[in-house]
Enzyme design. Structure first.
Site, PDB file in Angstrom:
ATOM      1  N   ASN A 280      -6.603   8.741  -5.066  1.00 56.82           N
ATOM      2  CA  ASN A 280      -7.753   7.851  -5.298  1.00 56.82           C
ATOM      3  C   ASN A 280      -8.360   7.405  -3.983  1.00 56.82           C
ATOM      4  O   ASN A 280      -7.722   7.491  -2.924  1.00 56.82           O
ATOM      5  CB  ASN A 280      -7.302   6.557  -6.007  1.00 56.82           C
ATOM      6  CG  ASN A 280      -6.810   6.774  -7.420  1.00 56.82           C
ATOM      7  OD1 ASN A 280      -7.229   7.721  -8.088  1.00 56.82           O
ATOM      8  ND2 ASN A 280      -5.935   5.903  -7.871  1.00 56.82           N
TER       9      ASN A 280
ATOM     10  N   ALA B 124      -0.697  10.511  -4.067  1.00 55.65           N
ATOM     11  CA  ALA B 124      -0.998  10.782  -2.658  1.00 55.65           C
ATOM     12  C   ALA B 124      -0.259   9.790  -1.756  1.00 55.65           C
ATOM     13  O   ALA B 124       0.256  10.162  -0.687  1.00 55.65           O
ATOM     14  CB  ALA B 124      -2.506  10.714  -2.423  1.00 55.65           C
TER      15      ALA B 124
ATOM     16  N   THR C 204      13.129  -1.238  -8.558  1.00 56.17           N
ATOM     17  CA  THR C 204      12.663  -2.022  -7.413  1.00 56.17           C
ATOM     18  C   THR C 204      12.376  -3.435  -7.901  1.00 56.17           C
ATOM     19  O   THR C 204      11.774  -3.629  -8.957  1.00 56.17           O
ATOM     20  CB  THR C 204      11.423  -1.378  -6.760  1.00 56.17           C
ATOM     21  OG1 THR C 204      10.422  -1.152  -7.749  1.00 56.17           O
ATOM     22  CG2 THR C 204      11.768  -0.054  -6.105  1.00 56.17           C
TER      23      THR C 204
ATOM     24  N   GLY D   9      11.111  -6.181  -5.807  1.00 60.52           N
ATOM     25  CA  GLY D   9      10.343  -7.005  -4.872  1.00 60.52           C
ATOM     26  C   GLY D   9      11.243  -7.678  -3.858  1.00 60.52           C
ATOM     27  O   GLY D   9      12.072  -7.013  -3.223  1.00 60.52           O
TER      28      GLY D   9
ATOM     29  N   GLY E  74      14.958  -6.874  -3.653  1.00 56.39           N
ATOM     30  CA  GLY E  74      15.481  -5.574  -3.232  1.00 56.39           C
ATOM     31  C   GLY E  74      15.459  -4.545  -4.351  1.00 56.39           C
ATOM     32  O   GLY E  74      14.453  -4.391  -5.045  1.00 56.39           O
TER      33      GLY E  74
ATOM     34  N   ASP F 156       5.180   2.695  -3.607  1.00 55.75           N
ATOM     35  CA  ASP F 156       4.950   4.091  -3.203  1.00 55.75           C
ATOM     36  C   ASP F 156       5.731   4.411  -1.920  1.00 55.75           C
ATOM     37  O   ASP F 156       6.295   5.498  -1.779  1.00 55.75           O
ATOM     38  CB  ASP F 156       3.450   4.339  -2.988  1.00 55.75           C
ATOM     39  CG  ASP F 156       2.660   4.100  -4.267  1.00 55.75           C
ATOM     40  OD1 ASP F 156       3.217   4.335  -5.355  1.00 55.75           O
ATOM     41  OD2 ASP F 156       1.503   3.666  -4.178  1.00 55.75           O
TER      42      ASP F 156
HETATM   43  O1  RIB Z   1       0.426   1.957  -5.987  1.00 55.89           O
HETATM   44  C1  RIB Z   1      -0.793   1.607  -5.408  1.00 55.89           C
HETATM   45  C2  RIB Z   1      -1.872   2.547  -5.874  1.00 55.89           C
HETATM   46  O2  RIB Z   1      -2.093   2.381  -7.247  1.00 55.89           O
HETATM   47  C3  RIB Z   1      -3.216   2.334  -5.228  1.00 55.89           C
HETATM   48  O3  RIB Z   1      -3.357   3.071  -4.047  1.00 55.89           O
HETATM   49  C4  RIB Z   1      -4.193   2.709  -6.326  1.00 55.89           C
HETATM   50  O4  RIB Z   1      -4.996   3.807  -6.009  1.00 55.89           O
HETATM   51  C5  RIB Z   1      -3.354   2.936  -7.569  1.00 55.89           C
HETATM   52  O5  RIB Z   1      -3.142   4.265  -7.829  1.00 55.89           O
END
Ligand code: RIB
Length: 305
Positions: free
Chosen positions: A11, A42, A219, A221, A224, A251
């Site tokens: 995105n 991504a 997870t 926050g 931990g 991520d």
């Molecule tokens: O986890 C965060 C992501 O969630 C953001 O980058 C947004 O694009 C959504 O996909």
């Protein structure tokens, strides 16, 4: 062959700082607009790459300016562009993100092309799928996620599903997952078990094991992460940092976890490594901008916190 294959969304994120979330029907002012690279798929691919893995990303963007920027960005980061499909029939995904003063966020995703990634398109790129680890999320169609999990198991890859955003899954999906990595909200949505403390997290983790997945790494926050497996549960405390924006922290955790496992680390060693990456990602604004590199992760890990 890349060590880590990530299949998922890409995105462009539009992030603003707000003092609080607006009420129903209310208009509020935001500030500090940040337009940046995002998408859980991504982001996790970039996180794994920065953590030191050789990464293949498979996803779909539009034949538009955003799609082109995403392709260039992945190449700049050192991720092979062979798996990025361009489709003129849809627009590149975008996300609108509000970040409050505590660093918490609210996200609205317009998936666009991400939701047009089909099993047939993955099948025709089957040669790209291989290596040690498959990492997948739920910002692409569920049948595509199911197809790639099944194919990865056939290829004897270790599968990680980050069930974000939470979407109902079937037993046949769970049974293809070696490691499930929900946050508290996702674990609760998938199981119906409230996750407000470690006890609730353990109950939800046990329920997820019953639903058919291999191990659960939840997870939590600032608390931990909790690993729940057939042999019991083990808690890994968080690293203490000053958070400014939690976007991308999950991520960072998932990408770093995949990278560490691809190197052959055990879960006991991979989870603290991923915890360190997740903590560091909260100390900077944005999703991909905030993802730490290997040096920073190793430094926090060895700080003895
Ligand atoms: O986890 C965060 C992501 O969630 C953001 O980058 C947004 O694009 C959504 O996909």
């Amino acid at each position: 062959m890349s060590a880590v294959v990530v299949v998922g969304s890409a995105n462009i994120d539009f992030t603003v700082q707000v003092d609080r979330a607006p009420e129903q029907g209310e208009t509020i002012f935001g500030r500090d607009l940040l337009v940046s690279f995002g998408g859980k798929g991504a982001n996790q691919a970039v996180a794994a790459r920065r953590a030191g893995a050789d990464v293949m990303f498979i996803g779909k963007v539009g034949q538009d300016r955003h799609g082109e920027e995403i392709r260039k960005n992945l190449e700049t980061v050192g991720i092979d562009g062979a798996g990025l499909i361009s489709d003129a029939a849809c627009g590149t995904g975008v996300a609108f993100i509000l970040v409050d003063p505590s660093g918490g966020n609210q996200i609205v995703v317009v998936p666009g092309c991400n939701y047009r990634l089909t099993p047939e398109e993955l099948e025709s790129r089957d040669q790209l799928l291989g290596g040690a680890i498959l990492l997948v999320q739920l910002e692409t169609p569920r049948e595509t996620v199911h197809w790639v999990l099944r194919r990865a198991k056939e290829k004897r890859m270790r599968t990680i599903l980050n069930p974000a955003p939470a979407t109902p899954l079937r037993r046949e999906d769970f049974s293809l997952v070696d490691l499930l990595t929900p946050n508290e909200t996702e674990a609760s949505a998938l199981t119906g078990v409230p996750v407000k403390d470690l006890n609730g997290a353990k109950k939800a983790g046990d329920r997820l094991l019953e639903m058919g997945c291999g191990d659960v790494i939840m997870t939590l926050g600032v608390r931990g992460a909790l690993w729940v497996g057939k042999g019991g549960a083990r808690h890994f405390p968080a690293f203490s940092v000053r958070p400014v924006d939690s976007t991308g922290a999950g991520d960072a955790f998932n990408g770093a976890l995949a990278a560490a496992l691809a190197e052959g680390r055990t879960l006991e060693k991979a989870i603290p490594f991923a915890n360190a990456a997740g903590a560091l990602a909260t100390t900077r604004r944005g999703a991909q901008e905030s993802l730490p590199d290997r040096t920073a992760i190793d430094a926090l890990l060895s700080s003895g916190q």
